[in-house]
Design a protein around this motif. Structure first.
Motif, PDB file in Angstrom:
ATOM      1  N   THR A   1     -68.689-122.605  36.095  1.00  0.00           N
ATOM      2  CA  THR A   1     -67.846-123.097  37.172  1.00  0.00           C
ATOM      3  C   THR A   1     -66.607-123.744  36.592  1.00  0.00           C
TER       4      THR A   1
ATOM      5  N   THR B   1     -62.312-125.358  37.880  1.00  0.00           N
ATOM      6  CA  THR B   1     -61.352-125.800  38.880  1.00  0.00           C
ATOM      7  C   THR B   1     -60.025-125.094  38.664  1.00  0.00           C
TER       8      THR B   1
ATOM      9  N   ARG C   1     -62.539-125.523  43.460  1.00  0.00           N
ATOM     10  CA  ARG C   1     -63.664-125.157  42.594  1.00  0.00           C
ATOM     11  C   ARG C   1     -63.934-123.669  42.671  1.00  0.00           C
TER      12      ARG C   1
ATOM     13  N   SER D   1     -66.875-120.543  40.995  1.00  0.00           N
ATOM     14  CA  SER D   1     -68.143-120.320  40.307  1.00  0.00           C
ATOM     15  C   SER D   1     -68.346-118.821  40.129  1.00  0.00           C
TER      16      SER D   1
ATOM     17  N   GLU E   1     -75.317-125.417  32.752  1.00  0.00           N
ATOM     18  CA  GLU E   1     -74.187-124.522  32.993  1.00  0.00           C
ATOM     19  C   GLU E   1     -72.877-125.232  32.689  1.00  0.00           C
TER      20      GLU E   1
ATOM     21  N   SER F   1     -69.284-126.434  33.290  1.00  0.00           N
ATOM     22  CA  SER F   1     -68.632-126.725  34.570  1.00  0.00           C
ATOM     23  C   SER F   1     -67.278-127.392  34.384  1.00  0.00           C
TER      24      SER F   1
END
Length: 85
Positions: free
Chosen positions: A2, A4, A30, A32, A71, A73
């Protein structure tokens, strides 16, 4: 995986993870990737295609890592000015 997106102008930005798993980006916020990565796997996010606003280009921060137990992120996609020629 994930991250931004910030400062996006125009349309057409497509991110890619590990030379597959294309992800079109339509707006700031965001994102993903659909395909999860297992612990110990490597990831490498790239920009497959830039936004169609030709005076701006996007760049990546924290675009590759080895997945530990969680994960990743913290990938950031930022818009900047197109370099002078």
């Amino acid at each position: 995986m994930t991250g931004t997106v910030g400062g996006l102008l125009g349309t057409g930005l497509v991110l890619q993870n590990n030379a597959g798993d294309d992800l079109p980006i339509a707006a700031d916020g965001r994102f993903s990737f659909a395909t999860p990565l297992a612990a110990g796997a490597s990831d490498a996010v790239s920009i497959k295609s830039q936004s169609k606003i030709l005076t701006r280009v996007c760049a990546l921060n924290n675009a590759s890592e080895t997945i530990a137990t969680a994960e990743v992120s913290d990938v950031h996609v930022l818009r900047g000015s197109r370099p002078a020629r």
